[in-house]
Motif scaffolding. Sequence first.
Motif, mmCIF file in Angstrom:
data_model
loop_
_atom_site.group_PDB
_atom_site.id
_atom_site.type_symbol
_atom_site.label_atom_id
_atom_site.label_comp_id
_atom_site.label_asym_id
_atom_site.label_seq_id
_atom_site.Cartn_x
_atom_site.Cartn_y
_atom_site.Cartn_z
ATOM 1 N N ALA A 89 7.917 -28.656 -98.228
ATOM 2 C CA ALA A 89 6.977 -29.776 -98.091
ATOM 3 C C ALA A 89 7.455 -30.993 -98.876
ATOM 4 C CB ALA A 89 5.567 -29.369 -98.502
ATOM 5 N N ASP A 90 8.760 -31.045 -99.117
ATOM 6 C CA ASP A 90 9.380 -32.200 -99.748
ATOM 7 C C ASP A 90 10.554 -32.609 -98.862
ATOM 8 O OD1 ASP A 90 11.134 -30.102 -100.269
ATOM 9 O OD2 ASP A 90 10.966 -30.233 -102.430
ATOM 10 N N TRP A 134 17.061 -29.310 -90.037
ATOM 11 C CA TRP A 134 16.229 -28.121 -90.119
ATOM 12 C C TRP A 134 15.060 -28.434 -91.049
ATOM 13 C CZ3 TRP A 134 18.229 -23.746 -93.728
ATOM 14 C CH2 TRP A 134 17.258 -22.749 -93.879
ATOM 15 N N PHE A 135 13.866 -28.393 -90.506
ATOM 16 C CA PHE A 135 12.643 -28.655 -91.262
ATOM 17 C C PHE A 135 11.919 -27.336 -91.487
ATOM 18 C CE2 PHE A 135 13.596 -32.464 -89.005
ATOM 19 C CZ PHE A 135 13.087 -33.517 -89.740
ATOM 20 N N ASN A 136 11.410 -27.116 -92.689
ATOM 21 C CA ASN A 136 10.514 -25.997 -92.913
ATOM 22 C C ASN A 136 9.113 -26.593 -93.026
ATOM 23 O OD1 ASN A 136 8.874 -23.938 -93.871
ATOM 24 N ND2 ASN A 136 10.567 -22.948 -94.906
ATOM 25 N N PRO A 137 8.294 -26.480 -91.988
ATOM 26 C CA PRO A 137 6.986 -27.129 -92.012
ATOM 27 C C PRO A 137 5.905 -26.339 -92.748
ATOM 28 C CG PRO A 137 7.325 -26.065 -89.912
ATOM 29 C CD PRO A 137 8.596 -25.869 -90.701
ATOM 30 N N TYR A 138 6.193 -25.122 -93.166
ATOM 31 C CA TYR A 138 5.137 -24.265 -93.712
ATOM 32 C C TYR A 138 5.192 -24.049 -95.222
ATOM 33 C CZ TYR A 138 4.762 -23.284 -88.783
ATOM 34 O OH TYR A 138 4.637 -23.415 -87.439
ATOM 35 N N ARG A 139 6.373 -23.977 -95.788
ATOM 36 C CA ARG A 139 6.495 -23.633 -97.209
ATOM 37 C C ARG A 139 5.986 -24.768 -98.090
ATOM 38 N NH1 ARG A 139 12.026 -22.927 -97.904
ATOM 39 N NH2 ARG A 139 11.843 -20.821 -97.154
ATOM 40 N N ASP A 152 2.468 -35.756 -107.522
ATOM 41 C CA ASP A 152 1.179 -36.323 -107.091
ATOM 42 C C ASP A 152 1.114 -36.569 -105.581
ATOM 43 O OD1 ASP A 152 0.198 -36.230 -109.656
ATOM 44 O OD2 ASP A 152 0.675 -38.337 -110.092
ATOM 45 N N ASP A 153 2.272 -36.898 -104.992
ATOM 46 C CA ASP A 153 2.268 -37.203 -103.546
ATOM 47 C C ASP A 153 2.619 -35.994 -102.683
ATOM 48 O OD1 ASP A 153 4.895 -37.193 -104.462
ATOM 49 O OD2 ASP A 153 5.521 -38.899 -103.254
ATOM 50 N N HIS A 154 2.622 -34.796 -103.266
ATOM 51 C CA HIS A 154 2.897 -33.588 -102.502
ATOM 52 C C HIS A 154 1.708 -33.295 -101.587
ATOM 53 C CE1 HIS A 154 3.771 -29.428 -101.496
ATOM 54 N NE2 HIS A 154 4.990 -29.618 -101.969
ATOM 55 N N PRO A 155 1.949 -32.940 -100.332
ATOM 56 C CA PRO A 155 0.836 -32.717 -99.384
ATOM 57 C C PRO A 155 -0.108 -31.587 -99.793
ATOM 58 C CG PRO A 155 2.959 -32.258 -98.336
ATOM 59 C CD PRO A 155 3.251 -32.809 -99.689
#
Length: 157
Positions: A89-90, A134-139, A152-155
């Motif tokens: 998620a970064d 390659w995106f990891n959309p879940y971790r 602070d800006d982490h989803p």
Amino acid sequence: MKSCRFSMIWFLTVVLTAGIFTFSASAQASGTQPEREMRAVWIASVTNIDWPSKKGLSPEEQKSEYSKLLDDVQEMGMNAVIVQIKPAADAFYPSDYGPWSEYLTGTQGKNPGYDPLAFLVEETHKRNLEFHAWFNPYRITMNHTNLNALSDDHPAR
């Protein structure tokens, strides 16, 4: 780099095995040969598995490591790379939806001082190789059990 080679070997084994069966079935059915094949190397960034090799390297060191990886990719006769650019998620690129990856600077949300994705694509294409993101959309995270430790800006916050 040992883990990179292991990752490459593992990925190639899976891809080539799948490709052999797919090619065999399609070649038999059509009686033709494919024009080209994808021979890719998977480059993981999460926990600094393959690239960059550790957190906090300077932009020049990161670029040099990636260039060396591409040298190895070409030496192996590959024609593509699959690079993990969103590990937890970064991001390895400027994003309105997630912070800079901690695997670049050591601190999540800290700007590395350049656009890694732009460099990766440009350097890969200079060598006439395909670049696949390659995106990891879940971790959410690999290291933190306390979500307050995320930037602070982490989803997830």
